[in-house]
Design a protein around this motif. Structure first.
Motif, short mmCIF file in Angstrom:
data_model
loop_
_atom_site.label_atom_id
_atom_site.label_comp_id
_atom_site.label_asym_id
_atom_site.label_seq_id
_atom_site.Cartn_x
_atom_site.Cartn_y
_atom_site.Cartn_z
N THR A 65 5.02 -19.33 0.73
CA THR A 65 5.64 -18.92 -0.43
C THR A 65 5.55 -20.28 -1.18
O THR A 65 5.48 -21.31 -0.86
CB THR A 65 6.92 -18.52 -0.48
OG1 THR A 65 7.81 -19.60 -0.19
CG2 THR A 65 7.35 -17.27 0.58
N ARG A 114 1.56 -14.67 -7.15
CA ARG A 114 1.80 -13.80 -7.99
C ARG A 114 0.68 -13.05 -8.36
O ARG A 114 0.45 -11.75 -8.57
CB ARG A 114 2.51 -14.17 -9.41
CG ARG A 114 3.68 -14.76 -9.19
CD ARG A 114 4.54 -15.35 -10.40
NE ARG A 114 5.92 -15.62 -10.37
CZ ARG A 114 6.84 -14.86 -10.68
NH1 ARG A 114 6.63 -13.59 -10.60
NH2 ARG A 114 7.86 -15.35 -10.37
N ASP A 115 -0.57 -13.60 -8.42
CA ASP A 115 -1.72 -13.25 -8.92
C ASP A 115 -3.06 -13.63 -7.86
O ASP A 115 -3.27 -14.88 -8.27
CB ASP A 115 -1.95 -13.26 -10.40
CG ASP A 115 -3.34 -12.63 -10.89
OD1 ASP A 115 -4.16 -12.02 -9.98
OD2 ASP A 115 -3.59 -12.45 -12.17
N GLN A 135 -0.37 -10.73 -2.78
CA GLN A 135 0.14 -10.59 -4.11
C GLN A 135 1.53 -10.36 -4.03
O GLN A 135 2.14 -9.43 -2.98
CB GLN A 135 -0.44 -9.42 -5.06
CG GLN A 135 0.23 -9.46 -6.60
CD GLN A 135 1.28 -8.67 -6.59
OE1 GLN A 135 1.35 -7.81 -6.00
NE2 GLN A 135 2.16 -9.17 -7.58
N ASP A 166 6.04 -10.97 -5.19
CA ASP A 166 6.87 -11.48 -6.00
C ASP A 166 8.42 -11.69 -5.08
O ASP A 166 8.85 -10.73 -4.38
CB ASP A 166 7.38 -10.90 -7.35
CG ASP A 166 8.48 -11.46 -8.06
OD1 ASP A 166 9.86 -11.58 -7.73
OD2 ASP A 166 8.28 -12.14 -9.16
N ASP A 213 10.70 -8.75 -5.24
CA ASP A 213 9.94 -7.35 -5.26
C ASP A 213 9.82 -7.19 -3.61
O ASP A 213 9.08 -7.60 -2.69
CB ASP A 213 8.48 -7.46 -5.44
CG ASP A 213 7.80 -6.08 -5.46
OD1 ASP A 213 7.98 -5.34 -4.69
OD2 ASP A 213 6.56 -5.96 -6.11
N SER A 233 6.72 -5.86 -1.94
CA SER A 233 5.62 -6.77 -1.82
C SER A 233 6.04 -7.76 -0.47
O SER A 233 5.08 -8.30 0.34
CB SER A 233 5.30 -7.57 -2.84
OG SER A 233 6.52 -8.56 -3.46
#
Length: 289
Positions: A6, A32-33, A47, A49, A52, A55
């Motif tokens: 991360t 994130r992207d 991808q 967060d 989230d 995800s």
């Protein structure tokens, strides 16, 4: 066997990824992207967060070892606890968590207190983890370089107790070593803690003196004005973060960031080389355009 990193594009996470590549690891970068992440060849960008849940569940699928780094944000504590709960759900036992040194002393500093709580969760849930306790990052000096060189003042209120600043490159390499050690172990290894410190414990006056020597001209120490420090920070960061940093700097003055006996020797052995010095770091950034 896959290691998920991360914060993979940040100051520390990027170093962790690079060191894992050198060690031949199968790496998944949580970003994130992915289109903008610019991760190295051979690294899989996923991808997501940290708030989230879907995800995170997707990113954790098939992962054996987790490097958990949470940015200084208002919901840092929630992010970390959510990630750890979902890691447990996914069956991930091997974790390296980036905390902070002296989280038990800096109890009123928001981002220290959050990390202290996360450490308690790691203990209570019996995760097999290495908890890394870094001192202040030398790399933060990049933010004050222009002030030092342009105005002849070292503006960080470090005080007289001293901070054992560490280079983020050393943090990344030590984290990678620990991730590989846990990844390759036949069974999950017991909980361990490592203080991450530099070879020198720097007071405000000492830091200014090193800048003076490197630049070849007098650099004054700006003093211990934590209120002025907060005011300056508010020019380029949210007020809550500037206040967080002010409270942290107040603990610099009362507590410092002091290594324990044997910390430097342990890290030197782990790396197989000396830790990067503050003088060398200042010389490096002073020489850069």
């Amino acid at each position: 066997m896959t290691i998920l990193v991360t914060g993979a594009t940040g100051n520390v996470g990027r170093q962790v990824v690079e060191q894992l590549i050198k060690r031949g690891a199968d790496i998944r970068a949580f970003v994130r992207d992915p289109a903008k992440a610019n991760v190295p060849a051979g690294v899989t960008a996923v991808q997501g967060d940290l708030l989230d849940v879907d995800s995170l569940r997707s990113a954790f699928s098939g992962v054996s070892t987790l490097f958990l780094l949470n940015a200084v944000v208002p919901d840092e504590f929630t992010q970390a606890l959510t990630a750890l709960n979902l890691a447990r759900e996914a069956g991930i036992e091997r974790i390296v968590y980036l905390s902070v040194i002296h989280s038990d002393l800096y109890v009123n500093v928001p981002h220290f207190a959050g990390k202290f709580g996360v450490e308690r969760m790691i203990e209570q849930m019996d995760f097999k983890a290495t908890i890394l306790h870094p001192a202040y990052f030398m790399n933060n000096e990049l933010m004050i370089k222009d002030v030092v060189t342009g105005y002849g003042v070292y503006p960080m209120p470090l005080g007289s107790k001293g901070l054992a600043m560490i280079d983020a490159r050393d943090i990344g390499e030590i984290a990678a070593i620990e991730l590989i050690r846990r990844e390759k172990s036949a069974t999950p290894l017991p909980l361990d803690r490592i203080n991450l410190v530099g070879p020198d414990t720097l007071t405000g006056a000492k830091a200014a003196a090193i800048w003076s020597e490197v630049l070849g001209r007098a650099i004054a120490y700006g003093g211990d004005d934590t209120g002025g420090f907060e005011k300056n920070l508010r020019q380029f960061m949210p007020s809550w973060m500037a206040f967080d940093m002010r409270v942290m700097s107040e603990r610099f003055l009362t507590e410092g960031m002091i290594p324990e006996a044997g910390d430097v020797e342990r890290l030197t052995t782990l790396l197989g080389r000396p830790l990067r010095s503050y003088r060398d770091f200042v010389s490096e950034i002073a020489a850069a355009a």
